[in-house]
Design an enzyme around this catalytic site. Structure first.
Site, PDB file in Angstrom:
ATOM      1  N   CYS A 273      -2.461 -45.664 -55.649  1.00 57.43           N
ATOM      2  CA  CYS A 273      -2.971 -44.819 -54.566  1.00 57.43           C
ATOM      3  C   CYS A 273      -2.104 -43.560 -54.553  1.00 57.43           C
ATOM      4  CB  CYS A 273      -2.961 -45.571 -53.242  1.00 57.43           C
ATOM      5  SG  CYS A 273      -1.398 -46.364 -52.816  1.00 57.43           S
TER       6      CYS A 273
ATOM      7  N   GLY B 173       1.745 -45.608 -53.566  1.00 61.13           N
ATOM      8  CA  GLY B 173       1.761 -46.888 -54.258  1.00 61.13           C
ATOM      9  C   GLY B 173       2.398 -48.008 -53.478  1.00 61.13           C
TER      10      GLY B 173
ATOM     11  N   ASP C 190       0.949 -49.089 -50.125  1.00 60.48           N
ATOM     12  CA  ASP C 190       0.039 -49.623 -49.105  1.00 60.48           C
ATOM     13  C   ASP C 190      -1.234 -50.176 -49.747  1.00 60.48           C
ATOM     14  OD1 ASP C 190       1.464 -49.069 -46.607  1.00 60.48           O
ATOM     15  OD2 ASP C 190       1.187 -46.959 -47.091  1.00 60.48           O
ATOM     16  N   ARG C 191      -2.111 -49.295 -50.184  1.00 59.45           N
ATOM     17  CA  ARG C 191      -3.348 -49.736 -50.826  1.00 59.45           C
ATOM     18  C   ARG C 191      -3.094 -50.422 -52.161  1.00 59.45           C
ATOM     19  NH1 ARG C 191      -6.142 -43.910 -50.131  1.00 59.45           N
ATOM     20  NH2 ARG C 191      -3.927 -43.369 -50.199  1.00 59.45           N
TER      21      ARG C 191
ATOM     22  N   ARG D 238       4.788 -49.559 -40.396  1.00 63.51           N
ATOM     23  CA  ARG D 238       3.353 -49.810 -40.254  1.00 63.51           C
ATOM     24  C   ARG D 238       3.065 -50.634 -38.994  1.00 63.51           C
ATOM     25  NH1 ARG D 238       3.775 -46.101 -43.269  1.00 63.51           N
ATOM     26  NH2 ARG D 238       3.101 -46.071 -45.464  1.00 63.51           N
TER      27      ARG D 238
END
Length: 610
Positions: free
Chosen positions: A306, A309, A311-312, A358
């Site tokens: 992403c 690199g 999270d997704r 988060r």
């Protein structure tokens, strides 16, 4: 043992939720985690270490990065030689680290059939690239030999290109060399932007918009997926992903869905409707795509990234690892508690996911990953079916109940009959409408002796309200079905059950003859019931001969495994982080999850799947 494994996961999530991992700030807790994940990798693989001591290569990558060389058990770890040299790989890593955002270079993390699944961040833009090279120059005493190899750029090219192109040629040339050394051909970009823009400046780039087309030799896939900010809406909807659709009309969203036709034509998915998919359908379809890619090419690997690199990227890396493990295709000796520990520790924590940040923002992409396992239990996500079609000398549609009876009568080899009647090795729907019974391509999978405490009934029933599943502790039984050879984690033998072939011969309605037994598997509350697989694991179902007349169906092993991982995660997460209901939304969904947590915590002492 079971309690200690549950506590191990709880302790891991607790550490994870309190601080972000940094390679230069190592605590005793981090050292224990490092030791544990290396032990788990060592169970099934011969590996080497890419050294990242004190974060010298990347500050938020593991200090000891595992490079999986080949699958191997303890007794044959030295019987093969790797095709790659770890010293050469370490050198390529050191040279390519500047090419990508935050220095998060291309890193192999999963080995599947000899192919590497890699992760990274996206390409660095000129702003970050110049800023970091200047920083390195100043703090290295006036020298920076990261790009000292003159072979990176030909001299006559340097003479005609400007400084920007020369620098990009060097760093991206090193990145491309690393990708090719790892035999990566496919690059899957999850960004919803072509370039990340902050304060009007392009701070990152991507392979799909490289002006010099340096990545033309690779197959590039643009599969835009919402960033972690979107998962605040997931939390605000009481952790309900169904019906949650991303707003694709926002100004910064400019990356279209771009997938080569060779992949789209075989998945039976209408990709033109991707902007109308909710979060569940979008994640399912993207995971199907990634599984199809790594299963359709016998030689080349895949890179998923992403922006940063963390999270997704770990979301899909973790789902890939768990899905392949549930099929027995990777980490074959690990149990549910062990694969859960491995993927949380390695794929999320040690690769820098900022869980405390988060959680403070309500961006619960980490929780979504493991709660989402209920949506990928069916065989449409399995890679084993395709392997069996390819490797088996028999057609999947060759065996039915009648055929098995004839095989028995003609004294067919017992091994063939046993494999063909194994209810765990489920085949796809045959063209003529009959269910196939393929031979297992992983005969050694989970073949260790299973104690009576570890056996788990793989049967679901309609006895409980609304079809919800309950976990049942294993009852001791010395009876077994002599006509069916089972290996690994298989359905519990039930007293008094008659052989399958007997029922087929008599023509009577098939029955388990269970009497008052209720054998079900745990997987959640009425609010989180996973979909029942579209393909029954057997070409028939067992009719209970008891007074209730309930129907029982064997649950595929893939489903049992994923449900076990999800239950363990929910129990550990609830006792450490917990969930917070949105004040403005109904509490029905979250109450269902809390009910599920309570059930999971209460069953940790008796659930024998762990």
């Amino acid at each position: 043992m079971m309690a200690s494994r549950s506590e191990e996961i709880t302790d891991l999530i607790y550490v994870f939720s309190k601080s972000q991992y940094r390679a230069k700030e190592v605590t005793p807790s981090v050292e224990r985690i490092e030791k544990r994940y290396l032990e788990l990798f060592d169970r099934d693989y011969k590996y080497s270490i890419i050294h990242n001591t004190n974060g010298d290569v990347c500050g938020h990558y593991p200090r000891k990065i595992v490079f999986l060389e080949y699958e191997s058990s303890d007794n044959n770890k030295e019987s093969f030689e790797s095709t790659l040299q770890i010293s050469r790989l370490q050198d390529l890593v050191n040279r390519s680290k500047m090419a990508r955002c935050r220095g998060r270079f291309v890193c192999p993390v999963i080995l599947y059939n000899g192919k590497h699944v890699c992760r990274s961040s996206t390409l660095a833009g000129w702003g970050e690239l110049y800023g970091r090279t200047g920083y390195n120059y100043i703090f290295s005493g006036g020298s920076d030999d990261t790009f000292g190899d003159a072979e990176e750029v030909l001299e006559d090219d340097c003479a005609v290109r400007n400084n920007d192109s020369q620098l990009f040629d060097k760093v991206r040339g090193s990145d491309i060399k690393l990708l090719k050394y790892l035999s990566v051909r496919y690059i899957c970009d999850l960004m919803v932007e072509n370039k990340k823009v902050k304060f009007g400046l392009n701070v990152t780039s991507s392979e799909k918009v490289d002006k010099a087309q340096r990545y033309a030799d690779f197959t590039l896939l643009s599969v835009p997926y919402p960033g972690c900010e979107f998962f605040r809406e997931y939390k605000d909807r009481d952790y309900t992903a169904e019906g949650l659709v991303f707003n694709w009309n926002q100004d910064y969203v400019d990356a279209p869905l771009t997938i080569p036709a060779c992949f789209t034509k075989n998945l039976n998915i209408n990709w033109s409707e991707y902007q109308s998919w909710d979060l569940v359908q979008q994640t399912q379809n993207y995971l199907k795509l990634l599984l199809h890619i790594i299963n359709s090419d016998d030689e080349n690997g895949l890179l998923v990234h992403c922006i940063s690199g963390w999270d997704r990227t770990p979301l899909f890396v973790s789902l890939l690892r768990l899905s392949l493990w549930a099929d027995g295709a990777i980490h074959a000796s690990l149990e549910p508690s062990e694969i859960l520990y491995l993927t949380i520790a390695y794929d999320w924590f040690l690769f820098g996911h900022m869980l405390p940040d988060r959680l403070s923002k309500g961006e619960e992409i980490f929780f979504f990953c493991f709660n989402f396992l209920k949506h990928i239990v069916c065989d449409t996500f399995s890679v084993i079916k395709k392997q069996r079609r390819k490797n088996s000398q028999f057609k999947d549609a060759d065996f039915t109940v009648d055929d098995l009876c004839q095989l028995k009568e003609t004294s067919a080899p017992s091994s063939l009959l046993a494999e063909a009647t194994d209810p765990i090795t489920t085949g796809p729907q045959a063209p003529n409408g009959r269910k196939g019974m393929p031979l297992s391509s992983h005969p050694g999978h989970w073949n260790r002796p299973i104690t009576s405490e570890e056996r788990t009934p793989n049967v679901m029933t309609e006895a409980s309200p609304l079809g919800s599943f309950k976990s049942s502790s294993s009852s001791s039984s010395n009876h077994s079905d002599q006509n069916v050879l089972r290996t690994g984690s298989t359905p519990l033998a039930v007293p008094g059950r008659r052989p399958v072939v007997e029922y087929a011969r008599s023509g009577s309605s098939l029955s388990t003859d269970y009497g008052s037994w209720q054998i079900v598997s745990g997987c959640g509350s009425i609010h989180d019931l996973p979909p029942v697989p579209s393909e029954s694991p057997l070409p028939f179902s067992f009719q209970d001969e008891g007074p209730s007349g309930r129907m029982c169906t064997f649950v595929p092993e893939r489903q049992v495994r994923l449900e076990a991982v999800r239950e363990l995660f929910l129990a550990a997460y609830s006792s450490t982080v917990g969930l917070k209901s949105s004040a403005s939304s109904p509490s029905g969904a979250i109450s269902g999850l809390l009910e599920q947590f309570a059930r999971g915590v209460g069953l940790r002492g008796t659930n024998a799947i762990i």
